[in-house]
Design a protein around this motif. Structure first.
Motif, PDB file in Angstrom:
ATOM      1  N   PRO A  79       0.795  -1.232   0.000  1.00  0.00           N
ATOM      2  CA  PRO A  79       0.000   0.000   0.000  1.00  0.00           C
ATOM      3  C   PRO A  79       0.831   1.287   0.000  1.00  0.00           C
ATOM      4  O   PRO A  79       0.323   2.334  -0.395  1.00  0.00           O
ATOM      5  CB  PRO A  79      -0.831  -0.112   1.277  1.00  0.00           C
ATOM      6  N   ASP A  80       2.096   1.208   0.403  1.00  0.00           N
ATOM      7  CA  ASP A  80       2.925   2.412   0.447  1.00  0.00           C
ATOM      8  C   ASP A  80       3.573   2.759  -0.895  1.00  0.00           C
ATOM      9  O   ASP A  80       3.819   3.928  -1.188  1.00  0.00           O
ATOM     10  CB  ASP A  80       4.015   2.275   1.504  1.00  0.00           C
ATOM     11  N   LEU A  81       3.871   1.744  -1.696  1.00  0.00           N
ATOM     12  CA  LEU A  81       4.505   1.961  -3.000  1.00  0.00           C
ATOM     13  C   LEU A  81       3.913   0.969  -3.987  1.00  0.00           C
ATOM     14  O   LEU A  81       4.212  -0.223  -3.953  1.00  0.00           O
ATOM     15  CB  LEU A  81       6.023   1.771  -2.915  1.00  0.00           C
ATOM     16  N   ARG A 121       1.370   4.812  -6.996  1.00  0.00           N
ATOM     17  CA  ARG A 121       1.042   5.463  -5.730  1.00  0.00           C
ATOM     18  C   ARG A 121       2.226   5.396  -4.774  1.00  0.00           C
ATOM     19  O   ARG A 121       2.891   4.381  -4.658  1.00  0.00           O
ATOM     20  CB  ARG A 121      -0.153   4.757  -5.087  1.00  0.00           C
ATOM     21  N   LEU A 122       2.450   6.489  -4.097  1.00  0.00           N
ATOM     22  CA  LEU A 122       3.462   6.578  -3.047  1.00  0.00           C
ATOM     23  C   LEU A 122       2.800   7.246  -1.851  1.00  0.00           C
ATOM     24  O   LEU A 122       2.234   8.332  -1.977  1.00  0.00           O
ATOM     25  CB  LEU A 122       4.651   7.406  -3.534  1.00  0.00           C
ATOM     26  N   HIS A 123       2.842   6.579  -0.714  1.00  0.00           N
ATOM     27  CA  HIS A 123       2.171   7.129   0.460  1.00  0.00           C
ATOM     28  C   HIS A 123       2.913   6.702   1.721  1.00  0.00           C
ATOM     29  O   HIS A 123       3.160   5.521   1.936  1.00  0.00           O
ATOM     30  CB  HIS A 123       0.725   6.632   0.541  1.00  0.00           C
ATOM     31  N   GLY A 124       3.280   7.665   2.540  1.00  0.00           N
ATOM     32  CA  GLY A 124       3.818   7.386   3.855  1.00  0.00           C
ATOM     33  C   GLY A 124       5.213   6.799   3.907  1.00  0.00           C
ATOM     34  O   GLY A 124       5.568   6.171   4.889  1.00  0.00           O
ATOM     35  N   CYS A 125       5.987   6.978   2.855  1.00  0.00           N
ATOM     36  CA  CYS A 125       7.373   6.502   2.917  1.00  0.00           C
ATOM     37  C   CYS A 125       8.280   7.559   2.287  1.00  0.00           C
ATOM     38  O   CYS A 125       7.826   8.438   1.564  1.00  0.00           O
ATOM     39  CB  CYS A 125       7.544   5.135   2.260  1.00  0.00           C
ATOM     40  N   ASP A 126       9.547   7.465   2.580  1.00  0.00           N
ATOM     41  CA  ASP A 126      10.522   8.428   2.094  1.00  0.00           C
ATOM     42  C   ASP A 126      10.658   8.334   0.568  1.00  0.00           C
ATOM     43  O   ASP A 126      10.903   7.239   0.045  1.00  0.00           O
ATOM     44  CB  ASP A 126      11.877   8.149   2.752  1.00  0.00           C
ATOM     45  N   ASP A 150      13.892   6.596  -0.698  1.00  0.00           N
ATOM     46  CA  ASP A 150      13.857   5.140  -0.535  1.00  0.00           C
ATOM     47  C   ASP A 150      12.910   4.502  -1.550  1.00  0.00           C
ATOM     48  O   ASP A 150      13.187   3.435  -2.099  1.00  0.00           O
ATOM     49  CB  ASP A 150      13.425   4.756   0.876  1.00  0.00           C
ATOM     50  N   ALA A 151      11.773   5.151  -1.776  1.00  0.00           N
ATOM     51  CA  ALA A 151      10.799   4.639  -2.740  1.00  0.00           C
ATOM     52  C   ALA A 151      11.383   4.619  -4.151  1.00  0.00           C
ATOM     53  O   ALA A 151      11.132   3.685  -4.914  1.00  0.00           O
ATOM     54  CB  ALA A 151       9.530   5.480  -2.706  1.00  0.00           C
ATOM     55  N   GLU A 158      13.610   1.592  -4.488  1.00  0.00           N
ATOM     56  CA  GLU A 158      12.801   0.380  -4.593  1.00  0.00           C
ATOM     57  C   GLU A 158      12.093   0.290  -5.947  1.00  0.00           C
ATOM     58  O   GLU A 158      12.038  -0.772  -6.567  1.00  0.00           O
ATOM     59  CB  GLU A 158      11.778   0.318  -3.452  1.00  0.00           C
TER      60      GLU A 158
END
Length: 64
Positions: free
Chosen positions: A26-28, A45-50, A53-54, A57
């Protein structure tokens, strides 16, 4: 200019290869096709992570 056969082959490969590989959590969330063209492969989608770092990944998932 590419022939219609080549364009249709690329389109068919895209449709048949939709979302191959790892979609993520859900974060990436990433999407990938079998066609090596940037708009057909990327981060949805990108949510709640740096973001840095995303990016690392996402590059790992979409490599090749």
């Amino acid at each position: 200019m590419e022939s219609n056969d080549a364009l249709l082959a690329a389109h068919r490969a895209y449709l048949l290869g939709w979302n191959i590989g790892e979609a993520g959590g859900p974060d990436l969330v990433t999407y990938r096709s079998d066609v090596p063209h940037p708009p057909l492969n990327g981060v949805l989608r990108l949510h709640g992570c740096d973001p840095a770092d995303a990016l690392v990944e996402a590059r790992r998932r979409l490599d090749g």
